[in-house]
Design an enzyme around this catalytic site. Structure first.
Site, PDB file in Angstrom:
ATOM      1  N   GLY A   1       0.923  -1.442  -0.108  1.00 20.73           N
ATOM      2  CA  GLY A   1      -0.038   0.043   0.138  1.00 20.73           C
ATOM      3  C   GLY A   1       0.773   1.362   0.110  1.00 20.73           C
ATOM      4  O   GLY A   1       0.616   2.142  -0.639  1.00 20.73           O
ATOM      5  N   PHE A   2       1.804   1.334   1.047  1.00 18.91           N
ATOM      6  CA  PHE A   2       2.716   2.358   0.981  1.00 18.91           C
ATOM      7  C   PHE A   2       2.159   3.912   1.376  1.00 18.91           C
ATOM      8  O   PHE A   2       2.783   4.804   0.926  1.00 18.91           O
ATOM      9  CB  PHE A   2       3.517   2.457  -0.272  1.00 18.91           C
ATOM     10  CG  PHE A   2       3.947   0.907  -0.676  1.00 18.91           C
ATOM     11  CD1 PHE A   2       4.772   0.077   0.373  1.00 18.91           C
ATOM     12  CD2 PHE A   2       4.058   0.492  -1.968  1.00 18.91           C
ATOM     13  CE1 PHE A   2       5.201  -1.065   0.143  1.00 18.91           C
ATOM     14  CE2 PHE A   2       4.646  -0.819  -2.335  1.00 18.91           C
ATOM     15  CZ  PHE A   2       5.015  -1.583  -1.413  1.00 18.91           C
TER      16      PHE A   2
ATOM     17  N   ALA B   1       2.348   2.980  12.838  1.00 17.30           N
ATOM     18  CA  ALA B   1       1.815   2.827  14.140  1.00 17.30           C
ATOM     19  C   ALA B   1       0.793   1.812  14.164  1.00 17.30           C
ATOM     20  O   ALA B   1       0.085   1.829  15.277  1.00 17.30           O
ATOM     21  CB  ALA B   1       1.241   4.116  14.106  1.00 17.30           C
TER      22      ALA B   1
ATOM     23  N   LYS C   1       6.957   0.286  19.336  1.00 15.49           N
ATOM     24  CA  LYS C   1       7.355   1.526  18.318  1.00 15.49           C
ATOM     25  C   LYS C   1       7.116   1.007  17.043  1.00 15.49           C
ATOM     26  O   LYS C   1       7.190  -0.282  16.699  1.00 15.49           O
ATOM     27  CB  LYS C   1       8.836   2.144  18.490  1.00 15.49           C
ATOM     28  CG  LYS C   1       8.821   2.897  20.048  1.00 15.49           C
ATOM     29  CD  LYS C   1      10.206   3.351  19.980  1.00 15.49           C
ATOM     30  CE  LYS C   1      10.689   4.162  21.268  1.00 15.49           C
ATOM     31  NZ  LYS C   1      11.997   4.711  21.412  1.00 15.49           N
TER      32      LYS C   1
ATOM     33  N   GLU D   1       8.819   2.118   8.640  1.00 13.26           N
ATOM     34  CA  GLU D   1       9.327   3.005   7.754  1.00 13.26           C
ATOM     35  C   GLU D   1      10.572   3.518   8.201  1.00 13.26           C
ATOM     36  O   GLU D   1      11.380   4.158   7.197  1.00 13.26           O
ATOM     37  CB  GLU D   1       8.339   4.478   7.718  1.00 13.26           C
ATOM     38  CG  GLU D   1       7.080   4.233   7.217  1.00 13.26           C
ATOM     39  CD  GLU D   1       5.996   4.887   7.317  1.00 13.26           C
ATOM     40  OE1 GLU D   1       5.672   5.870   6.563  1.00 13.26           O
ATOM     41  OE2 GLU D   1       5.408   4.723   8.606  1.00 13.26           O
TER      42      GLU D   1
HETATM   43 MO1  MOS Z   1       2.262   5.010   5.188  1.00 13.20          MO
HETATM   44  S1  MOS Z   1       3.230   6.394   4.223  1.00 13.20           S
HETATM   45  O1  MOS Z   1       2.441   5.597   6.797  1.00 13.20           O
HETATM   46  O2  MOS Z   1       1.473   4.057   4.592  1.00 13.20           O
END
Ligand code: MOS
Length: 748
Positions: A245-246, A514, A708, A712
């Site tokens: 998805g990115f 997250a 955490k 990314e």
């Molecule tokens: Mo991402 S850019 O937090 O899917």
């Protein structure tokens, strides 16, 4: 969607175990149904027609030719597209982006949807779309960073100010013994998920049933509900698997056009983007030009850090890549200023793409830091050790936890950094290739959004945990199930874990690295709530060995409640429920970031990436031959999956440094390399040796489980490390990314 648990049987905590993906078997055997694999009865196929110009108007479409083509059922254009309850150009909140849903004849970017052809087969729809022969009134496209006058955007990224400073940067530069003032450029990148955006949609009256990959089910459902004037409960989205998805898979114009097409023809419709159509309506990472000025005092410490980024956005909406913000969190300096400027061009609105801002900003900052180290004749790792921030530089807040020094140390040791000659062009391999070593610092904020979850303990001693969580391929099915098992104090194979559909409790967003923390804390809370309710039953019942112990006097382990003061007195979940005459007991959990703790601590994950490159001195060809990353990101839920996330991020770093670039034709505003043959991404042969070290970190403040994000951070640090290694190999500092072989063809 429910997955059966794997056969992995063990005792004690599920968290921390390196179990394999629970959906892995389904995926490798082709049994995992992705959105486009669904074929409801009566299915029709929709194909988008997209604009070949970037700016102007569509003056005609040969709808008649397309409609009369064999197999074509209908052609949807601005003239007959079903009405919407909301204007697609209405801005209801900053994260609901304006859409292109055939609302008029305007073209505002290349590859904008201009019609949808719906047919009995994909072939008929594809052929029909070619018969539309659109005619345009084209205007010259505005492209690139130099187009128009720049302006200061109202905010960047997730609503942070465009300009921030502390101290006096000009004064800090004035007193500096060494000055760096360089400009770095990063290109536009497109979200090339393996699985293109797809939908299969069916209407039943005003109820809408959807299969689509989605990384934020509740957000998407809300957006669809608003556009169609439906209550969200009328919309059911299934998104069990995503092929990546990115940041681009919340909801996009082409997908909504699929719902509209299904409504128009009154039959289920499938719409899948072609690969070239991914370079249009679904968003992208905007290009940046970043000027970094560093002042270094005689003692090797920074006296000033000024980071100014320029980027592009669309002419009709706002998203601004927050590239300079990385300079708020990494290096200490008495004076720091960051600012953003933007130009509007004829392109679709950019959006979040893996480490939005951190990735682009890190490449400039890590290059500039390296240049400063070289200018001071310091080892670049020593320079970083001297300058990394002990407290968050801009806010002045202490970090909730920080193992960066340990990341530097473990990474350097594993890589063999101590053997690095300081000067460039000192190392060659046996084949005569130039060898270079570089380092980059990685960082990413530890974010949390809001989520809910539900947990059930059944009389047979098993559990059910439900969360509308999203697995983009990162392993959320697995990591969250591990948290769910521990939350109920059961073995992983004793729980059923349901996720991936919009009727389950809102799990927030799979984004911002997250998801594990956000959905995980809700799941953990739901389990604790179910156990607390069970404990209430038992401790109030005279027939229970736990009678009178009180909730706080009871602990849960292996499907039993035990007295804290005398563990020999215990009772199984099943026995407690049976005696109470209950089939099951249910708990609810919710999570959110704690603003009180956030106001006291800065929360980030950290890491250090070491790169080796080899450069052909004659041809300039560059290979990343070795990458070692050391990352500290709180509690590791599943080391196998965490490592795999770091690998993915680091490979994106290779891509950033050496491969990826959308080339825009300045005459037309079109992306010229809109396919995976010419839009380069690394393949296995480009990733020679990759290692990720998991550096231990207990963060007591970030959330109760100490989780955490890991998704990314690997993108940050890596590209800079590779660029710095290229300099170390060749003595050539390339500041425009990706680095190409023509940048390195050596003067003899
Ligand atoms: Mo991402 S850019 O937090 O899917």
């Amino acid at each position: 969607m429910t997955l059966e648990t794997s056969l992995h049987v063990r005792h004690g905590s599920s968290i921390g175990q390196p179990i394999t993906r629970r959906d892995g078997f389904l995926k490798v055997t082709g049994k995992a149904d992705f959105a486009a694999d669904n074929r409801p009865p009566g299915l029709l196929y929709a194909v988008l027609a997209v604009s070949s110009i970037a700016r102007g108007r569509v003056t005609s479409l040969n709808v008649q030719a397309a409609r009369s083509h064999k197999g074509v059922v209908e052609v949807m254009t601005a003239a007959n597209r079903p009405a919407l309850a909301q204007d697609p150009d209405e801005k209801s909140n900053p994260f609901m982006f304006r859409l292109d849903l055939l609302q008029n004849d305007r073209v505002r970017y290349a590859n904008q949807p201009i019609a949808v052809v719906i047919a009995e087969s994909l072939e008929s729809a594809t052929e029909g779309a070619t018969l539309l022969q659109p005619q345009y009134e084209a205007e010259p496209a505005r492209v690139g960073l130099d187009g128009d006058e720049g302006f200061v955007p109202p905010g960047v990224g997730i609503g942070t100010p465009a300009e921030i400073h502390k101290g006096d940067v000009e004064a800090g530069l004035e007193i500096a013994a060494t000055l760096i003032d360089e400009t770095y450029e990063t290109p536009a990148q497109y979200h090339n998920a393996m699985e293109p955006h797809a939908i299969v949609a069916s209407w039943d009256g005003d109820a809408l049933s959807i299969d689509m990959p989605c990384q934020a089910l509740e957000l998407a459902r809300g957006r669809i509900a608003g556009l169609f004037g439906l209550s969200p409960e009328k919309i059911h989205i299934r998104s069990p698997f995503l092929g990546g998805g990115f940041g681009s898979k919340v909801i996009s114009s082409p997908q909504i056009l699929g719902f509209l097409a299904a409504r128009l023809v009154g039959r289920p419709v499938k719409l899948v983007l072609r690969r070239d159509q991914m370079y249009g309506a679904i968003g992208h990472r905007a290009p940046t030009r970043q000027r970094v000025r560093l002042g270094v005092a005689n003692d090797g410490t920074l006296s000033a850090l000024d980071h100014r980024a320029k980027t592009t956005s669309s002419l009709y909406d706002d998203f601004f890549e927050p590239a300079a913000n990385i300079s708020h969190t990494l290096y200490a300096s008495p004076a720091i200023a960051t600012s953003h400027e933007a130009v509007r061009i004829d392109i679709a609105t950019p959006t979040f793409m893996r480490a939005p801002g951190e990735a682009t900003g890190s490449i400039a900052l890590e290059s500039a830091i390296d240049e400063a180290a070289a200018a001071c004749s310091m080892d670049p790792l020593d320079f970083r050790l001297k300058n990394y921030a002990e407290v968050e530089p801009i806010s002045g807040k202490p970090f909730s936890s920080k193992a960066l020094r340990e990341c530097y140390a473990q990474g350097a040791e594993r890589f063999g950094w101590a053997r690095r000659p300081r000067a460039p062009r000192q190392m060659r391999d046996e084949a005569g290739f130039l060898v270079g070593w570089g380092v980059g610092t990685a960082t990413f904020p530890a974010l949390m959004f809001q989520a809910k979850a539900r947990a059930v303990i059944r009389r047979d001693g098993t559990g059910l945990v439900e969360s509308g969580a999203h697995d983009m391929g990162q392993g959320a099915w697995t990591a969250l199930a591990q948290i769910a098992a521990d939350g109920l104090a059961l073995e992983l194979d004793q729980i059923e874990f349901s996720a991936g559909t919009s009727d389950l409790p809102d799990a927030g967003i799979a984004g911002g690295s997250a998801h594990t923390a956000t959905a995980g804390m809700a799941i953990h809370g739901a389990g604790a709530d179910a156990i607390a309710k069970l404990a209430e039953l038992a401790t109030a019942d005279r027939r229970s060995p736990l009678y009178g112990a009180g909730n706080a006097g009871v602990i849960a382990r292996n499907g039993r409640l035990l007295r804290r003061d005398d563990e020999s007195r215990s009772e199984s979940y099943g026995d407690i429920l049976a005696r109470a005459g209950l089939a099951e007991i249910e708990g609810a959990g919710a999570s959110t970031a704690d603003p009180a703790t956030q106001s006291v601590y800065a929360m980030h994950a950290h890491g250090a990436v070491f790169a080796e490159v080899k450069v052909d001195p004659d041809l300039g060809q560059i290979r990343t031959t070795r990458l070692v990353g050391a990352f500290a990101a709180g509690r590791v839920i599943n080391p196998r999956l965490v490592r795999s996330q770091y690998y993915g991020g680091m490979i994106w770093g290779i891509s950033f440094a050496l491969n990826e670039q959308a080339m825009v034709d300045r005459r037309t505003g079109r992306v010229m390399n809109a396919d995976l043959a010419e839009y380069h991404v690394p393949v296995n042969a480009d990733v020679v040796s990759l290692e990720a070290l998991l550096v231990h970190e207990d963060d007591p403040h970030v959330n109760a489980l100490g989780i955490k994000g890991v998704g990314e951070i690997g993108v940050t640090g890596t590209a800079g490390a590779i660029a710095n290694a290229v300099w170390h190999a060749t003595g050539v500092r390339v500041r425009r990314f990706p680095i190409k072989l023509e940048d390195l063809v050596m003067p003899i």
